[in-house]
Design a protein around this motif. Structure first.
Motif: not given
Length: 607
Positions: A47-52, A97-98, A310-311, A590-595
């Motif tokens: 799965s995506l690393p920031y998903a459960n 992947s964000y 981190q964007k 995620p490194i892109y944070g919220d969105g």
């Protein structure tokens, strides 16, 4: 991403370039693609690393929009649809992947293949890919989608289409796109175009579609019902074809997403306090610290979450329309920047809690560095030395006030700049040689930032009055604003341009000369800079991360020293207030944070 990671990617790219020098020799189907080097996730990722991946399904998410809507087609030029539809109800060949600067993994496509030069890209469709009506996604649908969106769709799709030399079926489930431009990002951008169903539009005009002509998509959510200017309800499709894909595990967890529409931001915030909507994003640090103490928060029914990222900062502020005199004179724009007392405004409105944006790519390694341009950045800029704005090569930073209301030193500098540009005080008013007064209008629409923008302009107008300049604020509804913005009918207006860790073709749409006079363009300032155009080209053709960073830093210098925007706050942290049942994986952000890729995509409902 971290520098050691990029060094590893560069070493891998160099090895590939040596081993596979020919255009076709090194091509092979892959599960993913990255802008530089290899994608981080392996072919067998879960799965995506920031998903459960074990997140439960269920619950209703209610979100709020300010304004209304008159379309449910997010891909047509006509109408104003809810902005969320484009992301929630439609899919592309690849998914992002964000947690990486720019990497894509198979979604509708099971694999992607491209040459080392990336002058073509080929996608193989998944056999199981289906539209929401159960029909299979075909190569014919893919080709039709690219052509239709590129020719009669929204303007944001035209740039890619103009760079496609040929799109063709190369097998029952494979489609190849060949490009006519040297641009390494195109292979990735092509993977992100939405795929629609061709058969739906056989006897309908896509460009003139009515409100009931909702495009059929392939995504987990479909439009279930709507009331014009009141709400749109999305239901999770129980027969969604891609539930078991690694890219989809632990995502799109809510059974229903309901979008409610409100007349203004204040009414929407009151609805949230009453828990009539599930969450709000807060952009004002002062309000976040002082106004979220209402009973539901004190009881724990509403939770405040801060999401770092981190964007790059991107640009947020008030843009000058340089198509209009005297805003076409950099000295006038510089004077207006000196008159903008950010330190006082920030202290007044946010208690000094929010830092200022210092450049378009600040807060990242892509941002321009202090002092004179050096090394590769200088080499890129020097051919344009005669046309560059002051400070691009020498070094530039925004004016800083002493924090007091009067801002005397900066206003003195502003007067000097205005006089240099031919504007002097006559009978208490600032006039030019023709006796014309300097009067400006800032155009605003209702959205979540309206109150703060209006308050900022109220303070700013007082400062400009001391210079003999009249500034009026006009607030209009969303439809009127969209029309006037598209026709560049403003002196100043609010601008927000988010920028990724891998900026690319969108930069030409934001700042490029070719679209400066094109109605509906995102180049709101109307800048026509050969230097900026060349820096964007250098970004798109860079074959190493170092070359890419140098080109981006050079572009940042051209943009910032051009004095096109009055920058305001840097939203370095996402602030989300939400009902306690909304949950996310707090230990893997995620490194892109919220969105929208984060909330609602990977959140879930926990009773």
């Amino acid at each position: 991403m971290r520098s050691e990671f990029f060094r590893s990617l560069r070493r891998g790219a160099l090895i590939l370039a040596v081993v596979f020098p020919a255009s076709f020799a090194g091509a092979e189907p892959r599960h993913g693609i990255a802008m530089y080097g290899d994608p981080v996730l392996p072919p067998d990722f879960v799965s995506l690393p920031y998903a459960n991946p074990d997140a439960p399904k269920g619950g209703q998410l209610i979100t709020g929009n300010v304004g209304g809507f008159d379309s449910l087609n997010p891909f047509a030029r006509k109408g104003t649809p809810p902005w969320q539809l484009r992301f929630l109800a439609y899919e592309s060949l690849m998914g992002r992947s964000y947690d990486e600067p720019f990497s894509l993994y198979g979604l509708l496509a099971e694999s992607v293949e491209t040459s080392p030069a990336r002058d073509w890209v080929e996608f193989t469709l998944r056999e199981e890919a289906r539209f929401s009506d159960g029909s299979p996604v075909t190569v014919e649908d893919v080709i039709w989608s690219y052509e239709t969106l590129g020719t009669v769709g929204h303007l944001r799709y035209q740039n890619l289409w103009s760079k496609i030399e040929r799109i063709e079926a190369t097998g029952p489930r494979t489609v190849r796109i060949s490009f006519n431009t040297a641009d390494r990002e195109l292979a990735l951008i092509a993977g992100l175009r939405p795929i629609l169903k061709k058969a739906q539009w056989t006897e309908r005009d896509f460009a003139e579609a009515g409100l009931d002509d909702i495009p059929i998509g392939t995504a987990p959510y479909v439009v279930d019902s709507y009331e014009i200017d009141r709400n749109v309800v999305l239901q999770r499709n129980p027969d969604y074809w891609g539930n078991d894909l690694p890219l989809r595990r632990g995502t799109n967890n809510f059974d229903e997403i309901r979008i409610e529409f409100y007349g203004d931001d204040t009414v929407m915030k009151e609805a949230f306090k009453a828990q009539a909507i599930s969450f709000v994003r807060e952009f004002n640090a002062e309000r976040w610290d002082t106004q979220y103490d209402f009973p539901a928060v004190e009881r724990g029914d509403i939770v405040k979450s801060e999401i770092p990222h981190q964007k790059p900062s991107g640009i947020t502020g008030f843009v000058f329309n340089t198509r209009r005199a005297p805003l076409d004179d950099w000295r006038v724009r510089d004077a207006l920047l000196h008159a903008f007392n950010f330190e006082f405004i920030n202290d007044t409105l946010t208690g000094g809690r929010q830092p200022r944006i210092t450049s378009y790519f600040s807060n990242s390694e892509l941002g321009m560095q202090d002092g004179p341009a050096t090394g590769a950045v200088r080499e890129l800029l020097e051919p344009f030395a005669q046309s560059l704005p002051p400070g691009a090569l020498e070094g530039y930073s925004l004016p800083v006030s002493d924090g007091t209301k009067r801002n005397r030193a900066n206003l003195r500098r502003a007067r000097a700049l205005l006089e240099e540009a031919g504007w002097t005080v006559q009978d208490g008013r600032l006039k030019n040689a023709a006796g014309e007064t300097l009067e400006l209008e800032v155009l605003l629409q209702q959205d979540a930032l309206l109150q703060q923008a209006t308050a900022i302009m109220d303070i700013y107008s007082g400062a400009l009055a001391r210079l003999g300049i009249t500034l009026t604020v006009q607030q209009i509804d969303k439809a009127q604003f969209a029309e006037r913005e598209a026709q560049f009918d403003f002196d100043l207006t609010f601008i927000r341009r988010a920028i990724s860790l891998s900026p690319g073709n969108e930069q030409a749409f934001y700042w490029g000369s070719a679209v400066a006079d094109q109605p509906g363009s995102r180049n709101l300032m109307g800048m026509k800079s050969p230097a900026a155009d060349a820096m964007i080209d250098a970004m798109l053709t860079a074959e190493s991360r170092e070359a890419f960073i140098a080109a981006t830093r050079a572009l940042d210098r051209v943009l910032t020293s051009g004095r096109y925007v009055i920058p305001i706050h840097n939203y370095a942290v996402g602030r989300v207030a939400h009902v306690k049942q909304l949950t996310y994986a707090k230990d893997r952000l995620p490194i892109y944070g919220d969105g929208i890729h984060f909330l609602p995509e990977v959140w879930w409902w926990q009773d």
